[in-house]
Design a protein around this motif. Sequence first.
Motif, PDB file in Angstrom:
ATOM      1  N   TYR A 178      42.930  28.368  37.498  1.00 16.68           N
ATOM      2  CA  TYR A 178      42.559  27.127  38.940  1.00 16.68           C
ATOM      3  C   TYR A 178      41.721  27.488  39.870  1.00 16.68           C
ATOM      4  N   GLU A 179      40.942  27.300  40.601  1.00 15.19           N
ATOM      5  CA  GLU A 179      39.692  26.820  41.304  1.00 15.19           C
ATOM      6  C   GLU A 179      39.932  27.146  42.567  1.00 15.19           C
ATOM      7  N   ALA A 180      39.110  27.800  43.428  1.00 12.14           N
ATOM      8  CA  ALA A 180      39.795  28.138  44.997  1.00 12.14           C
ATOM      9  C   ALA A 180      38.867  27.801  45.513  1.00 12.14           C
ATOM     10  N   VAL A 234      36.108  31.694  41.690  1.00 12.23           N
ATOM     11  CA  VAL A 234      36.258  31.863  43.059  1.00 12.23           C
ATOM     12  C   VAL A 234      33.995  30.798  43.429  1.00 12.23           C
ATOM     13  N   ASN A 235      34.086  29.898  44.226  1.00 14.65           N
ATOM     14  CA  ASN A 235      32.537  29.662  44.171  1.00 14.65           C
ATOM     15  C   ASN A 235      31.985  30.582  45.194  1.00 14.65           C
ATOM     16  N   VAL A 236      30.899  30.926  44.304  1.00 12.74           N
ATOM     17  CA  VAL A 236      30.076  32.143  45.136  1.00 12.74           C
ATOM     18  C   VAL A 236      28.188  31.438  44.609  1.00 12.74           C
ATOM     19  N   ILE A 292      33.988  33.148  38.498  1.00 15.91           N
ATOM     20  CA  ILE A 292      32.857  32.520  39.487  1.00 15.91           C
ATOM     21  C   ILE A 292      32.121  32.054  39.052  1.00 15.91           C
ATOM     22  N   GLU A 293      32.135  30.916  40.210  1.00 12.14           N
ATOM     23  CA  GLU A 293      31.251  29.271  39.903  1.00 12.14           C
ATOM     24  C   GLU A 293      30.073  29.414  40.741  1.00 12.14           C
ATOM     25  N   ILE A 294      28.635  29.431  39.923  1.00 15.88           N
ATOM     26  CA  ILE A 294      27.834  29.033  40.936  1.00 15.88           C
ATOM     27  C   ILE A 294      27.110  27.983  40.369  1.00 15.88           C
ATOM     28  N   LEU A 323      28.942  27.606  35.113  1.00 12.17           N
ATOM     29  CA  LEU A 323      27.998  27.065  35.822  1.00 12.17           C
ATOM     30  C   LEU A 323      28.298  25.993  36.486  1.00 12.17           C
ATOM     31  N   ASP A 324      28.150  25.444  37.476  1.00 13.35           N
ATOM     32  CA  ASP A 324      28.862  24.524  38.377  1.00 13.35           C
ATOM     33  C   ASP A 324      28.004  23.964  38.554  1.00 13.35           C
ATOM     34  N   ASP A 325      28.656  21.891  38.644  1.00 15.33           N
ATOM     35  CA  ASP A 325      27.581  20.813  38.561  1.00 15.33           C
ATOM     36  C   ASP A 325      26.363  21.344  37.831  1.00 15.33           C
ATOM     37  N   LEU A 330      30.384  25.873  30.983  1.00 16.03           N
ATOM     38  CA  LEU A 330      29.291  24.893  31.625  1.00 16.03           C
ATOM     39  C   LEU A 330      30.743  23.664  31.779  1.00 16.03           C
ATOM     40  N   LYS A 331      30.143  23.530  33.650  1.00 11.94           N
ATOM     41  CA  LYS A 331      31.242  22.401  34.486  1.00 11.94           C
ATOM     42  C   LYS A 331      29.761  21.296  34.556  1.00 11.94           C
ATOM     43  N   ILE A 332      30.598  20.562  34.160  1.00 10.03           N
ATOM     44  CA  ILE A 332      29.984  19.177  33.683  1.00 10.03           C
ATOM     45  C   ILE A 332      29.787  18.283  34.722  1.00 10.03           C
TER      46      ILE A 332
HETATM   47 MG    MG Z   1      33.107  24.782  41.756  1.00 12.92          MG
END
Ligand code: MG
Length: 277
Positions: free
Chosen positions: A58-60, A117-119, A149-151, A179-181, A200-202
């Motif tokens: 789950y992403e917060a 979490v997004n950082v 974490i997502e950055i 690695l977000d976006d 990797l998050k596309i």
């Molecule tokens: Mg994110």
Amino acid sequence: KAKDSGRARYVYFEKNMNEKSFEKMQMQNKLRNAIEKDELVLYYQPKVDLKNNKIIEYEALIRWVSPDYGFVSPDRFIGIAEESGLISKLGAWVFEKACEFSKKINKNSENDIIVSVNVSVVELMNVNYISAIKKILEKIEVNPNLIGIEITETALMESFETNEAILNELIELGIQVSLDDFGTGYSSLNYLKKIPTNILKIDKSFVDDIKNDEIDETIIKAIIEIAHKLNLEVVAEGVETEEQKNKLKEYKCDQIQGYLVSKPLPEEDIIKGDFSI
Ligand code: MG
Ligand code: C2E
Ligand code: MG
Ligand code: MG
């Protein structure tokens, strides 16, 4: 005469700027109190494993419901938190809440579920970041393997060496790094080898175009192949249609996230098991 009107416009412009920064300052002050006043809340959006359709993460995503502004999008207030130095306090609050949620959700789950979490990179680069993280992990007594974490790629590349060291420390602690976006930044494939990341998050923009843009299909396929060769897993964000999901499955994408599966939901709905995928 031309000079006069030029000046008039200048004065008007300046006043406008002042109004803008005043509004910003006001919002900063409101945000400062938002934590204490209980105006912030985390919503959670599932990520699903395409191999077995199970929720594995789950992403917060933070929400601010202000009595003055109503619903404020994080895209709007995270920047303000970064500029005003509030981001570390905010990030610590997010991290602690997410750790608590991870403990709760894993108690009743047969498979391990990561809560990420997004950082913000401003937060990450604070010299006290790692020690703050460790303190919270100990306080909540949560297994770091159940935290992520997502950055964003763009933020990471702005100061690669410093961030590289911090991300390595997080991975050593057992925290998953995504690695977000991905795809919107400018990291070369050469860098991809060096970035300390597990996933990797596309970016959604590539997913959006899956059906009508052959070039993006090629890009997604290539990203997935390269990621797998580097032992990274791939998540596609913003998946909204069955068609996108099927294509992503065909390309061997590992996980998907998006409205097709579920919107971000308040904690209660997830704990109650009030939604099905
Ligand atoms: Mg994110
Ligand atoms: P992100 O991390 O890339 O999150 C994805 C955004 O897309 C979220 O917007 C999510 O609600 C939205 N989304 C998810 N699936 C779909 C879909 O299928 N279709 C569409 N149209 N949208 C979808 P949200 O919640 O408004 O967050 C925006 C950004 O704010 C996030 O982008 C993240 O960068 C940042 N953010 C959110 N929470 C936090 C936080 O706690 N800390 C920090 N530093 N940043 C945060
Ligand atoms: Mg994203
Ligand atoms: Mg995004």
